[in-house]
Design a protein around this motif. Structure first.
Motif, PDB file in Angstrom:
ATOM      1  N   LYS A   2       0.726  -1.452   0.014  1.00 54.68           N
ATOM      2  CA  LYS A   2       0.005  -0.029  -0.148  1.00 54.68           C
ATOM      3  C   LYS A   2       0.741   1.279   0.201  1.00 54.68           C
ATOM      4  CE  LYS A   2      -3.968   2.053   2.319  1.00 54.68           C
ATOM      5  NZ  LYS A   2      -4.832   1.877   3.459  1.00 54.68           N
ATOM      6  N   ALA A   3       0.689   2.102  -0.963  1.00 50.73           N
ATOM      7  CA  ALA A   3       1.087   3.610  -0.945  1.00 50.73           C
ATOM      8  C   ALA A   3       1.101   4.369   0.138  1.00 50.73           C
ATOM      9  CB  ALA A   3       0.703   4.147  -2.122  1.00 50.73           C
ATOM     10  N   LYS A   4       2.213   4.973   0.721  1.00 48.58           N
ATOM     11  CA  LYS A   4       2.338   5.672   1.659  1.00 48.58           C
ATOM     12  C   LYS A   4       1.502   7.043   1.670  1.00 48.58           C
ATOM     13  CE  LYS A   4       5.354   7.796   5.295  1.00 48.58           C
ATOM     14  NZ  LYS A   4       6.797   7.991   5.512  1.00 48.58           N
ATOM     15  N   PRO A   5       0.575   7.539   2.459  1.00 46.34           N
ATOM     16  CA  PRO A   5      -0.172   8.802   2.155  1.00 46.34           C
ATOM     17  C   PRO A   5       1.032   9.956   1.897  1.00 46.34           C
ATOM     18  CG  PRO A   5      -1.277   7.472   3.884  1.00 46.34           C
ATOM     19  CD  PRO A   5       0.170   6.812   3.613  1.00 46.34           C
ATOM     20  N   ILE A   6       0.543  10.870   0.986  1.00 43.17           N
ATOM     21  CA  ILE A   6       1.387  12.091   1.048  1.00 43.17           C
ATOM     22  C   ILE A   6       0.719  13.371   1.656  1.00 43.17           C
ATOM     23  CG2 ILE A   6       2.078  13.853  -0.571  1.00 43.17           C
ATOM     24  CD1 ILE A   6       2.465  11.667  -2.879  1.00 43.17           C
ATOM     25  N   ASN A   7       1.385  13.804   2.618  1.00 44.53           N
ATOM     26  CA  ASN A   7       0.879  15.192   3.205  1.00 44.53           C
ATOM     27  C   ASN A   7       0.940  16.352   2.294  1.00 44.53           C
ATOM     28  OD1 ASN A   7       0.892  17.540   5.133  1.00 44.53           O
ATOM     29  ND2 ASN A   7       1.006  15.979   6.633  1.00 44.53           N
ATOM     30  N   ALA A   8      -0.486  16.796   2.212  1.00 41.29           N
ATOM     31  CA  ALA A   8      -0.731  18.015   1.423  1.00 41.29           C
ATOM     32  C   ALA A   8      -0.047  19.237   1.827  1.00 41.29           C
ATOM     33  CB  ALA A   8      -2.115  18.351   1.253  1.00 41.29           C
ATOM     34  N   ASN A   9       0.273  19.360   3.163  1.00 40.28           N
ATOM     35  CA  ASN A   9       0.845  20.409   3.605  1.00 40.28           C
ATOM     36  C   ASN A   9       2.452  20.458   3.445  1.00 40.28           C
ATOM     37  OD1 ASN A   9      -1.159  19.678   5.933  1.00 40.28           O
ATOM     38  ND2 ASN A   9      -1.000  21.890   5.884  1.00 40.28           N
ATOM     39  N   HIS A  10       2.930  19.254   3.266  1.00 38.90           N
ATOM     40  CA  HIS A  10       4.402  19.100   3.173  1.00 38.90           C
ATOM     41  C   HIS A  10       4.753  19.382   1.629  1.00 38.90           C
ATOM     42  CE1 HIS A  10       4.988  16.501   7.120  1.00 38.90           C
ATOM     43  NE2 HIS A  10       4.626  17.764   7.107  1.00 38.90           N
ATOM     44  N   PHE A 192     -11.611  35.790 -15.007  1.00 35.45           N
ATOM     45  CA  PHE A 192     -10.185  35.015 -14.836  1.00 35.45           C
ATOM     46  C   PHE A 192      -9.652  34.440 -13.602  1.00 35.45           C
ATOM     47  CE2 PHE A 192     -10.207  38.316 -18.148  1.00 35.45           C
ATOM     48  CZ  PHE A 192      -9.939  37.524 -19.420  1.00 35.45           C
ATOM     49  N   MET A 193     -10.140  35.478 -12.470  1.00 35.79           N
ATOM     50  CA  MET A 193      -9.820  35.053 -11.072  1.00 35.79           C
ATOM     51  C   MET A 193     -10.589  33.949 -10.698  1.00 35.79           C
ATOM     52  SD  MET A 193      -9.810  38.814  -9.113  1.00 35.79           S
ATOM     53  CE  MET A 193     -10.008  37.805  -7.603  1.00 35.79           C
ATOM     54  N   ILE A 194     -11.902  33.652 -11.206  1.00 30.50           N
ATOM     55  CA  ILE A 194     -12.441  32.478 -10.753  1.00 30.50           C
ATOM     56  C   ILE A 194     -11.982  31.169 -11.350  1.00 30.50           C
ATOM     57  CG2 ILE A 194     -14.817  31.284 -11.405  1.00 30.50           C
ATOM     58  CD1 ILE A 194     -16.013  34.151 -11.318  1.00 30.50           C
ATOM     59  N   LYS A 195     -11.243  31.375 -12.691  1.00 29.51           N
ATOM     60  CA  LYS A 195     -10.771  30.259 -13.273  1.00 29.51           C
ATOM     61  C   LYS A 195      -9.449  29.767 -12.745  1.00 29.51           C
ATOM     62  CE  LYS A 195      -9.402  28.579 -17.889  1.00 29.51           C
ATOM     63  NZ  LYS A 195      -9.352  28.761 -19.489  1.00 29.51           N
ATOM     64  N   MET A 196      -8.522  30.945 -12.400  1.00 25.23           N
ATOM     65  CA  MET A 196      -7.241  30.519 -12.117  1.00 25.23           C
ATOM     66  C   MET A 196      -6.796  30.653 -10.592  1.00 25.23           C
ATOM     67  SD  MET A 196      -5.436  32.997 -15.040  1.00 25.23           S
ATOM     68  CE  MET A 196      -4.010  32.224 -15.071  1.00 25.23           C
ATOM     69  N   ILE A 197      -7.733  31.230  -9.767  1.00 22.04           N
ATOM     70  CA  ILE A 197      -7.328  31.267  -8.435  1.00 22.04           C
ATOM     71  C   ILE A 197      -7.930  29.696  -7.954  1.00 22.04           C
ATOM     72  CG2 ILE A 197      -7.762  32.174  -6.028  1.00 22.04           C
ATOM     73  CD1 ILE A 197      -8.201  34.831  -7.394  1.00 22.04           C
ATOM     74  N   PRO A 198      -6.831  29.086  -7.061  1.00 20.28           N
ATOM     75  CA  PRO A 198      -7.173  27.717  -6.514  1.00 20.28           C
ATOM     76  C   PRO A 198      -8.055  28.063  -5.136  1.00 20.28           C
ATOM     77  CG  PRO A 198      -4.985  28.168  -5.766  1.00 20.28           C
ATOM     78  CD  PRO A 198      -5.605  29.481  -6.810  1.00 20.28           C
ATOM     79  N   GLU A 199      -8.801  27.037  -4.629  1.00 19.53           N
ATOM     80  CA  GLU A 199      -9.742  26.995  -3.426  1.00 19.53           C
ATOM     81  C   GLU A 199      -8.668  26.584  -2.242  1.00 19.53           C
ATOM     82  OE1 GLU A 199     -11.184  28.298  -0.919  1.00 19.53           O
ATOM     83  OE2 GLU A 199     -12.881  28.084  -2.175  1.00 19.53           O
ATOM     84  N   SER A 200      -8.493  26.918  -1.110  1.00 19.93           N
ATOM     85  CA  SER A 200      -7.778  26.494  -0.139  1.00 19.93           C
ATOM     86  C   SER A 200      -7.741  24.872  -0.012  1.00 19.93           C
ATOM     87  CB  SER A 200      -8.607  26.812   1.222  1.00 19.93           C
ATOM     88  OG  SER A 200      -8.042  26.280   2.471  1.00 19.93           O
ATOM     89  N   ILE A 201      -6.559  24.259   0.069  1.00 24.03           N
ATOM     90  CA  ILE A 201      -6.593  22.800   0.166  1.00 24.03           C
ATOM     91  C   ILE A 201      -7.155  22.413   1.686  1.00 24.03           C
ATOM     92  CG2 ILE A 201      -4.777  20.991   0.375  1.00 24.03           C
ATOM     93  CD1 ILE A 201      -4.650  21.994  -2.286  1.00 24.03           C
ATOM     94  N   GLY A 202      -7.137  22.939   2.460  1.00 19.35           N
ATOM     95  CA  GLY A 202      -7.551  22.467   3.869  1.00 19.35           C
ATOM     96  C   GLY A 202      -9.157  22.443   3.517  1.00 19.35           C
ATOM     97  N   PHE A 203      -9.743  23.576   3.103  1.00 24.14           N
ATOM     98  CA  PHE A 203     -11.265  23.793   2.802  1.00 24.14           C
ATOM     99  C   PHE A 203     -11.655  22.421   2.076  1.00 24.14           C
ATOM    100  CE2 PHE A 203     -14.891  25.093   0.298  1.00 24.14           C
ATOM    101  CZ  PHE A 203     -15.622  25.300   1.252  1.00 24.14           C
ATOM    102  N   LEU A 204     -11.010  22.252   0.776  1.00 26.75           N
ATOM    103  CA  LEU A 204     -11.287  21.173  -0.183  1.00 26.75           C
ATOM    104  C   LEU A 204     -11.298  19.922   0.460  1.00 26.75           C
ATOM    105  CD1 LEU A 204      -9.308  22.202  -3.429  1.00 26.75           C
ATOM    106  CD2 LEU A 204     -11.983  22.424  -2.978  1.00 26.75           C
ATOM    107  N   ILE A 205     -10.092  19.457   1.304  1.00 21.66           N
ATOM    108  CA  ILE A 205     -10.416  18.108   2.058  1.00 21.66           C
ATOM    109  C   ILE A 205     -11.471  17.929   3.074  1.00 21.66           C
ATOM    110  CG2 ILE A 205      -9.016  16.842   3.790  1.00 21.66           C
ATOM    111  CD1 ILE A 205      -6.413  17.727   1.961  1.00 21.66           C
ATOM    112  N   GLU A 206     -11.592  19.037   3.738  1.00 25.52           N
ATOM    113  CA  GLU A 206     -12.712  18.939   4.891  1.00 25.52           C
ATOM    114  C   GLU A 206     -14.056  18.737   4.049  1.00 25.52           C
ATOM    115  OE1 GLU A 206     -12.524  23.045   6.899  1.00 25.52           O
ATOM    116  OE2 GLU A 206     -10.621  22.184   8.084  1.00 25.52           O
ATOM    117  N   ASN A 207     -14.207  19.437   2.911  1.00 29.38           N
ATOM    118  CA  ASN A 207     -15.409  19.066   2.297  1.00 29.38           C
ATOM    119  C   ASN A 207     -15.566  17.889   1.295  1.00 29.38           C
ATOM    120  OD1 ASN A 207     -17.575  21.440   2.799  1.00 29.38           O
ATOM    121  ND2 ASN A 207     -15.467  22.256   2.724  1.00 29.38           N
ATOM    122  N   GLY A 208     -14.387  16.907   1.360  1.00 31.83           N
ATOM    123  CA  GLY A 208     -14.479  15.704   0.554  1.00 31.83           C
ATOM    124  C   GLY A 208     -14.096  16.052  -0.767  1.00 31.83           C
ATOM    125  N   LYS A 209     -13.505  17.035  -1.153  1.00 28.20           N
ATOM    126  CA  LYS A 209     -13.163  17.268  -2.833  1.00 28.20           C
ATOM    127  C   LYS A 209     -11.599  16.948  -2.789  1.00 28.20           C
ATOM    128  CE  LYS A 209     -16.616  20.702  -3.085  1.00 28.20           C
ATOM    129  NZ  LYS A 209     -16.867  21.995  -3.577  1.00 28.20           N
TER     130      LYS A 209
END
Length: 452
Positions: A2-10, A192-209
């Motif tokens: 099994k692959a070792k999980p990768i920490n998004a923060n790191h 352009f901002m809507i298309k190119m700005i990323p959403e917060s990684i923490g927010f995406l993970i907390e919401n299952g995305k």
């Protein structure tokens, strides 16, 4: 196996600065530039508004104060909302609000309508800043994080310089209205901002995305694909009650209060200067055109201070830089009212820019790194909301000073007291209880355990 999980923060912390970072920084810089433009155009147009509508200095100051009430509400309201709705979504919404209503301000036909539009625009301005800080902090590589955040907030001063130069060109010929119409430009680049700005990684993970997280991380590290298991650093479970109360837990109470007081002091300096510097310099014997030049010079000092001292805080730490800067600002403010030399006045104004706008830019980076991810937006929002109370007080207070016809030296000296208070408040921040210091201690402890 099994692959070792990768920490998004790191992954983010250890990434190299590349095109993905560049575009995020570009859009965040642009948003903050129009924030700075919006704030300064009022101060630049105050002499014209007083002349056209016949309002007093106190009333002009009060309009500035009402606007800052809107920014205070926006800071705390949208700071906490971002933890639920996502930082990207809030940045887009607040940019729409402040751009559209500043544009409308240029069509106001009297003080009441003007003030209403300014207050609503202020709500957007207050909400955009803490979320830009938080999103930039989250995605910046760790080794250059303070410098990147500080650079983004140089956009504020760039926008302020453009406001001073634009006002200098347009006010004598076209009047004050076009200066406000130009603030609607951000509406054109929202798609352009809507298309190119990323959403917060923490927010995406907390919401299952998680798939969206993988797509973002893949742009930072091509070895990450659809099969990679992603994890975030474990966050504390959110307890019921106001998230603001969490800022006072785990020995952070004193530092939280000191951050609030230093932010209050910085905003007194910023809004005193942004609202009244042209009028203060006219009182000292300069004409409107020259006075607007001083506004531009102050922002040049803010940019230079932010960039130079932004690099130094990564090397020396925040307090060793911010405390002396506050006190240097107090000295410069105390001296500027006595000089008759334009060159010396420019130097003093540059120092004031570095120790007001520059200090606040660096303080934002300090706060964003002091608190854990789970409360970062709340910490920034509440700190800036409290700080903006200084912005509420400052325009009316300085307007009152001007109305009683004190000598210029006394007006500048009164403003200088805010820098002294801010310096002492920053002195009492307890760095050892900050999140970044705890992370360093944990890494050090781990190395000791490995060595054993």
């Amino acid at each position: 196996m099994k692959a070792k999980p990768i920490n998004a923060n790191h992954v983010i912390d250890n990434s190299k600065f590349q095109s993905y970072h560049f575009w995020l920084v570009f859009w965040m810089f642009l948003v903050i530039a129009f924030d700075g433009y919006d704030v300064v155009i009022y101060g630049a147009s105050v002499p014209s508004l007083i002349k056209e509508w016949g309002i007093s200095d106190v009333m002009a100051g009060a309009i500035g104060s009402y606007t800052v009430i809107g920014t205070a509400l926006g800071a705390i309201m949208f700071g906490m909302a971002a933890d639920k709705w996502g930082r990207k979504n809030i940045i887009i919404l607040t940019t729409l609000i402040f751009s559209f209503f500043t544009l409308l301000t240029g069509f106001a036909n009297g003080p009441v309508t003007f003030t209403l539009f300014r207050v609503i625009a202020g709500i957007g301005l207050g909400g955009v800043m803490p979320n830009v800080i938080a999103l930039t902090t989250e995605f910046a590589p760790k080794r250059i994080r303070s410098a990147v955040v500080s650079f983004v907030f140089c956009g504020y001063s760039v926008g302020a310089i453009m406001a001073a130069l634009t006002s200098r060109s347009l006010l004598p010929t076209a009047g004050w209205e076009p200066v406000f119409w130009l603030a609607g430009i951000p509406l054109s680049f929202l798609p352009f901002m809507i298309k190119m700005i990323p959403e917060s990684i923490g927010f995406l993970i907390e919401n299952g995305k998680v798939e969206k997280v993988k797509d973002i991380l893949n742009k930072l590290d091509s070895s990450i694909d659809k099969k990679t298991v992603i994890q975030m650093e474990k966050q504390q479970v959110k307890a019921p009650g106001s998230p603001v109360t969490k800022l006072f837990e785990e020995k952070r109470a004193l530092s939280t209060l000191m951050f609030w007081i230093s932010c209050f002091s910085a905003f007194v300096l910023i809004y005193s200067m942004n609202t009244w510097l042209p009028r203060l310099m006219m009182q000292s014997g300069y004409d409107l055109s020259s006075s607007l030049t001083f506004t531009a010079v102050m922002q040049v000092g803010a940019i230079a201070g932010t960039i130079i001292f932004g690099r130094l805080v990564d090397k020396w730490g925040f307090k060793r830089v911010l405390v002396p800067l506050f006190f240097c600002g107090a000295i410069a403010l105390s001296l500027i009212g006595f000089t008759k030399s334009t060159i010396l006045a420019f130097i003093y104004i540059s120092v004031i820019g570095a120790s007001s706008v520059g200090v606040q830019n660096l303080s934002n980076a300090f706060v964003s790194q002091y608190y854990p991810f789970s409360m970062r937006s709340t910490a920034l929002g509440s700190t800036m909301a409290f700080g903006r109370m200084g912005g509420i007080v400052a325009p009316t207070f300085v307007g009152f000073l001007l109305s009683i016809n004190l000598m210029p030296q006394y007006n500048f000296a009164a403003i200088a007291t805010a820098a002294i208070i801010g310096g002492f408040a920053m002195l009492f921040v307890q760095e050892q209880h900050g999140n970044y210091q705890k992370e360093r201690n944990a890494v050090h402890q781990k190395k000791l355990e490995i060595a054993k």
